[in-house]
Design an enzyme around this catalytic site. Structure first.
Site, short mmCIF file in Angstrom:
data_model
loop_
_atom_site.label_atom_id
_atom_site.label_comp_id
_atom_site.label_asym_id
_atom_site.label_seq_id
_atom_site.Cartn_x
_atom_site.Cartn_y
_atom_site.Cartn_z
N ASP A 256 -5.66 10.28 10.89
CA ASP A 256 -4.21 10.31 10.68
C ASP A 256 -3.57 9.38 11.70
O ASP A 256 -3.69 9.62 12.92
CB ASP A 256 -3.72 11.75 10.87
CG ASP A 256 -2.24 11.89 10.58
OD1 ASP A 256 -1.53 10.86 10.58
OD2 ASP A 256 -1.79 13.02 10.35
N HIS A 274 6.91 -0.15 6.16
CA HIS A 274 8.11 -0.08 5.30
C HIS A 274 8.17 1.19 4.45
O HIS A 274 9.19 1.49 3.85
CB HIS A 274 8.30 -1.36 4.46
CG HIS A 274 7.30 -1.57 3.37
ND1 HIS A 274 7.49 -2.46 2.35
CD2 HIS A 274 6.08 -1.02 3.15
CE1 HIS A 274 6.46 -2.44 1.54
NE2 HIS A 274 5.59 -1.59 2.01
#
Ligand SMILES: C[S@@+](CC[C@H](N)C(=O)[O-])C[C@H]1O[C@@H](n2cnc3c(N)ncnc32)[C@H](O)[C@@H]1O
Length: 369
Positions: A256, A274
């Site tokens: 992660d 983004h």
């Protein structure tokens, strides 16, 4: 005394007629993407390709097996797609037969072919014009009016009760989820060849690199192919890494990126940030910062992402801000200009950055500790 009715400046006749035409364009321009969706579903780009890259209307009617009752309408669809630049055309003025051609845009929609840098974009069209995307956009005004405490869900989440590119999307609509993931991979792989050709020096001399959120390793393998001395690691979620067959070239790590990033001389974030809010980007960038050595030891974070700015002209700028609206409507992410990027880098504790290259709508950054 009669109450005063507010008044408004009256345009000239010419302005009024132009305003009406502009209103038609702005209110009806959704018919261009709907026409594009139709062209993809009918397989028009592939049909033109199979006809040698150029086709007349009768050629197309035959190739697409359009029923007789609908044949008179195809020319009108093709006209709007030519006018909007999806296809090129020649002839068609009285004596000449109009011929439709593929251009660089419609070539990206040709199915069943293999070529370097050809990543078919039909799923991108099908997702961005899907009822799920349309319904989310239709909910925009209601979304603006609703106040919320804490993290702000996207209009997509508000309308569908599911987050895009999350397990919940499959529960909403399994077929849509599959096409959305396909579209994401096709979109992200598009242009990687151009990046590798234009930014050879970006990876020169590097000993190791971690591609954060590197998916199935397509980018990492392309880097290793061009720079065999680089030890490449791909970090992605377990559900992604578990499906990637071991290739003996790239080291795949399930994890992660909010918690830990494998240490390496450089970390790559390609079209990852983004998708995330500013707060989340700072958390991700801080982990990347922990993973690299100092600038003196060659440490850097490489970011390849949209760099919003008008310098490349109005068409590219419009494409970037439409992509930003798509992020607003469907995700919690955003597209960023240089100032936005600088602020993220500084908040995450980096000391300096440089824009190595601008490639179409994208920018390539190097960020240093
Ligand atoms: C938009 S894709 C970018 C893929 C790739 N960088 C490329 O350009 O082809 C984002 C990737 O980030 C991964 N991802 C999302 N959340 C993550 C997390 N918390 N930790 C690691 N990877 C994550 C996704 O699984 C996905 O592969």
């Amino acid at each position: 005394m009669a109450p005063q009715v507010p008044t408004i400046e009256v345009p000239t006749d010419a302005e009024l007629l132009q305003a009406q035409a502009d209103l038609w364009r702005h209110s009806l321009c959704y018919l261009v993407p709907m026409g594009l969706r139709c062209a993809v579903k009918l397989g028009i780009p592939t049909a033109i390709h199979n006809l040698g890259g150029v086709a007349s209307l009768p050629d197309l009617l035959t190739a697409l097996s359009i029923p007789a009752s609908k044949q008179p309408f195809l020319g009108r669809l093709m006209r709007v797609l030519v006018t909007s630049g999806v296809f090129a055309a020649a002839g068609g003025n009285g004596s000449e037969v109009e011929l439709f051609r593929l251009n660089p845009l419609s070539r990206t929609l040709v199915d069943g072919v293999v070529a370097d840098d050809h990543h078919i974009q039909t799923s991108f069209v099908l997702v961005t014009t899907s009822p799920h995307y349309m319904e989310a956009a239709l909910g925009l005004a209601e979304w603006f009016k609703k106040d919320v405490a804490g993290p702000v869900p996207s209009p997509f989440e508000d309308v569908h009760g599911a987050s895009l590119f999350h397990e919940s999307t499959a529960l909403l609509d399994e077929e849509f989820d599959a096409v959305a993931n396909d579209a994401l991979a096709a979109h992200d792989n598009q242009g990687m060849g151009a990046v590798m050709r234009a930014c050879h020096d970006l990876f020169k001399g590097l000993e190791s690199l971690t591609d954060c959120g590197g998916g199935d390793g397509t980018t990492a393998r392309a880097i290793t192919k061009a720079h065999p001395h680089i030890k490449c690691t791909v970090l992605d979620l377990p559900k992604v890494i578990d499906k990637v067959p071991s290739d003996g070239i790239v080291n795949y790590v399930a994890g992660d990126l909010f918690h830990s990033v494998p240490k390496s001389q450089a970390v790559l974030l390609k079209l990852v940030l983004h998708h995330w809010s500013d707060e989340d980007c700072v958390k991700i960038l801080s982990q990347c910062r922990n993973a690299i050595p100092s600038r003196e030891k060659g440490g850097k974070v490489i970011i390849i992402d949209i760099l919003v700015g008008p310098s490349l002209g109005p068409i590219m700028f419009e494409a970037q801000i439409l992509m930003d609206m798509a992020m607003l409507v469907n995700t919690r992410g955003r597209q960023r200009d240089e100032n936005d990027w600088r602020q993220l880098f500084m908040k995450a504790g980096f000391s300096d950055y440089k824009i190595v290259k601008k490639l179409g709508a994208r920018g390539v950054f190097e960020v240093y500790k």
